[in-house]
Design a protein around this motif. Structure first.
Motif, mmCIF file in Angstrom:
data_model
loop_
_atom_site.group_PDB
_atom_site.id
_atom_site.type_symbol
_atom_site.label_atom_id
_atom_site.label_comp_id
_atom_site.label_asym_id
_atom_site.label_seq_id
_atom_site.Cartn_x
_atom_site.Cartn_y
_atom_site.Cartn_z
ATOM 1 N N VAL A 138 57.322 21.858 42.004
ATOM 2 C CA VAL A 138 57.320 23.269 41.585
ATOM 3 C C VAL A 138 57.385 24.179 42.808
ATOM 4 O O VAL A 138 58.143 25.161 42.830
ATOM 5 N N ILE A 139 56.611 23.851 43.828
ATOM 6 C CA ILE A 139 56.603 24.651 45.054
ATOM 7 C C ILE A 139 57.984 24.648 45.703
ATOM 8 O O ILE A 139 58.480 25.690 46.167
ATOM 9 N N ALA A 140 58.638 23.480 45.726
ATOM 10 C CA ALA A 140 59.977 23.388 46.321
ATOM 11 C C ALA A 140 60.972 24.264 45.564
ATOM 12 O O ALA A 140 61.778 24.991 46.170
ATOM 13 N N TYR A 141 60.938 24.214 44.249
ATOM 14 C CA TYR A 141 61.859 25.031 43.451
ATOM 15 C C TYR A 141 61.532 26.518 43.585
ATOM 16 O O TYR A 141 62.439 27.364 43.619
ATOM 17 N N ALA A 142 60.253 26.859 43.645
ATOM 18 C CA ALA A 142 59.878 28.266 43.815
ATOM 19 C C ALA A 142 60.428 28.818 45.121
ATOM 20 O O ALA A 142 60.927 29.956 45.178
ATOM 21 N N ASP A 143 60.353 28.012 46.175
ATOM 22 C CA ASP A 143 60.934 28.432 47.461
ATOM 23 C C ASP A 143 62.446 28.588 47.350
ATOM 24 O O ASP A 143 63.024 29.557 47.858
ATOM 25 N N GLU A 144 63.104 27.639 46.685
ATOM 26 C CA GLU A 144 64.559 27.680 46.526
ATOM 27 C C GLU A 144 64.999 28.930 45.759
ATOM 28 O O GLU A 144 66.036 29.540 46.077
ATOM 29 N N ASN A 182 63.369 31.732 45.601
ATOM 30 C CA ASN A 182 62.725 32.944 46.128
ATOM 31 C C ASN A 182 61.821 33.586 45.084
ATOM 32 O O ASN A 182 61.794 34.820 44.906
ATOM 33 N N ALA A 183 61.079 32.736 44.373
ATOM 34 C CA ALA A 183 60.174 33.224 43.339
ATOM 35 C C ALA A 183 59.071 34.060 43.969
ATOM 36 O O ALA A 183 58.652 33.814 45.107
ATOM 37 N N THR A 184 58.593 35.031 43.234
ATOM 38 C CA THR A 184 57.460 35.814 43.705
ATOM 39 C C THR A 184 56.198 34.948 43.658
ATOM 40 O O THR A 184 56.167 33.897 43.018
ATOM 41 N N ARG A 185 55.158 35.426 44.334
ATOM 42 C CA ARG A 185 53.896 34.696 44.311
ATOM 43 C C ARG A 185 53.378 34.590 42.879
ATOM 44 O O ARG A 185 52.883 33.544 42.460
ATOM 45 N N GLU A 186 53.507 35.656 42.117
ATOM 46 C CA GLU A 186 53.027 35.646 40.742
ATOM 47 C C GLU A 186 53.800 34.649 39.891
ATOM 48 O O GLU A 186 53.213 33.913 39.091
ATOM 49 N N PHE A 218 60.098 26.370 33.515
ATOM 50 C CA PHE A 218 59.500 27.685 33.279
ATOM 51 C C PHE A 218 59.982 28.699 34.319
ATOM 52 O O PHE A 218 60.267 29.852 33.982
ATOM 53 N N LEU A 219 60.086 28.274 35.556
ATOM 54 C CA LEU A 219 60.621 29.153 36.603
ATOM 55 C C LEU A 219 62.036 29.618 36.283
ATOM 56 O O LEU A 219 62.453 30.701 36.694
ATOM 57 N N HIS A 220 62.771 28.775 35.567
ATOM 58 C CA HIS A 220 64.148 29.104 35.200
ATOM 59 C C HIS A 220 64.225 29.822 33.857
ATOM 60 O O HIS A 220 65.323 30.015 33.314
#
Length: 429
Positions: free
Chosen positions: A272-278, A280-284, A326-328
């Motif tokens: 999840v952290i790797a995809y969030a970085d990819e 550029n997800a916000t901290r929230e 969920f990020l997507h």
């Protein structure tokens, strides 16, 4: 969302996502031994560790942190008794001096630490019997890695607690896929930022260590070298595997756990952290995805239990890929399909103890989760009723898999332990 349920979910995350140094089963033994030393007021002259089969299975092949490469119940107990800081609980072996290590090794070499199988014990059970001079004590853990059942000194009961059960049992009974999805959407960052920031920091650090240095089978490094490292799917899988590479080979960096397991804590968070970085997800957005991932993993383990013959990396990977989806922007229906497609693929991976090959199982489980998500995205398909243990309802599929892991695989667990003990005897002969 009802306030009571919201607060229950926050409590689950706060109490479950704890830091641990080293694989939690040898660390639990070290913790119990450190408690025994505290009870005696001196380093024991002799220790017997009576452990359930699941504890022995998960200590047999994993390197104990700060042990100089040592493996097994005996060195974990000796280090805990000599150098353990029980106040730090799952970080009990965070600091071990060279003198402490020499003393612990000496105890093992002289046969002053022994391991015995506790027959008919619960899956997570440890009883340390220790002697210092004329004084004797027992420290008994049951149901949780730091959950004291009883402490006695010279026959006098100093602490005793009711038959162990998960202190979060009532809160976990409120977990549901619909509830978790709603919680992730209304989550206030300030309620979880401390615990999730720690998970991000600790687990990313050990994953980076595993990618930078050759630990174990180098599963994470192999993925990065043999496949396209520009592909986020490869990087996400490699990070989770690399963290396990390092941890199973004794890296003393702390990990934030899930379901009592560092491997599961890394497998559920690092992709999840790797995809969030990819992205550029916000901290929230990252907090929301991580909260959802962790809770979906815990929902599955509520049915199975912390220790069984079912590989918990599968539950963690299901949670992780749900977090990625969920990020997507995936809705609850897509998450249900990810769950079904993954569990119906790799729901048969067995747990044969903590060891370097756990990194490969994590990689396989995360990869299966990503495939399950792709199938759900592209064709809208989900394995369902009439296909083995699957149900059209993802929560029922989770319950079915839980029943298989908790009840159906008990004999599998016993046979795995017998095989491991037979091999140990052959190696010692």
């Amino acid at each position: 969302m009802e306030t009571a349920i919201y607060q229950a979910y926050v409590r689950i995350l706060t109490r479950e996502l704890r830091p641990a140094t080293g694989c939690t089963e040898p660390i639990a033994i070290a913790y119990a031994a450190a408690m025994a030393r505290n009870t005696l007021g001196a380093v024991p002259d002799e220790i017997q560790a009576h452990c359930s089969g699941n504890i022995i299975k998960n200590v047999y092949g994993v390197t104990v942190p700060n042990s100089g490469g040592g493996r097994g119940v005996e060195i974990a107990a000796a280090l805990g008794a000599v150098a353990g800081n029980a106040d730090r609980e799952l970080e009990v072996l965070a600091r071990v001096s060279p003198e402490d290590l020499d003393r612990a090794r000496g105890m093992v070499r002289r046969g002053k630490c022994s391991c015995l199988l506790a027959e008919n014990a619960p899956p997570l059970y440890i009883r340390i019997e220790a002697r210092a001079g004329a004084d004797r004590c027992e420290v008994e853990l049951e149901g949780g890695h730091t959950q004291i059942r009883r402490i006695t000194r010279n026959g006098t009961v100093l602490q005793e607690h009711p038959a162990s059960q998960d202190p979060l049992q009532a809160d976990k009974a409120l977990l549901s896929l619909a509830g978790i999805y709603e919680f992730a959407n209304v989550l206030r960052a300030e309620d979880v930022c401390a615990v999730l920031d720690r998970q991000i920091a600790c687990n990313t650090q050990i994953a980076s260590e595993g990618l930078a240095h050759p630990y174990g089978a180098c599963v994470g490094r192999t993925l990065m070298q043999e496949y396209d490292a520009k592909d986020i799917r490869i990087r996400a899988t490699a990070m989770a595997a690399a963290g396990s590479d390092a941890r199973m080979s004794g890296c003393p960096m702390p990990v934030v756990i899930n379901s009592g397991s560092g491997n599961q804590g890394m497998a559920v968070s690092l992709p999840v952290i790797a995809y969030a970085d990819e992205l550029n997800a916000t901290r929230e957005q990252t907090y929301r995805a991580l909260a959802l991932a962790n809770l979906i993993a815990l929902l599955q383990k509520r049915y199975i239990g912390n220790l069984s013959a079912f590989c918990g990396a599968v539950c963690a990977a299901v949670g992780a890929v749900c977090g990625i989806a969920f990020l997507h922007g995936a809705d609850e229906a897509i998450l249900g399909k990810v769950i079904n497609n993954t569990l119906c693929n790799v729901g048969g991976i067995v747990c044969d103890g903590a060891k370097p090959s756990c990194a490969a199982k994590i990689a396989a489980a995360v990869n299966a989760g990503l495939l399950g998500w792709a199938i759900a995205q592209r064709s809208g398909y989900a394995f369902g009723a009439g296909q083995g243990i699957a149900s059209d309802d993802a929560e029922q599929t989770i319950a079915n898999v839980g029943r298989m892991g908790r009840d159906g695989m008990r004999q599998t667990d016993t046979e795995i332990l017998h095989i491991m003990l037979e091999q140990k005897r052959e190696n010692c002969s």
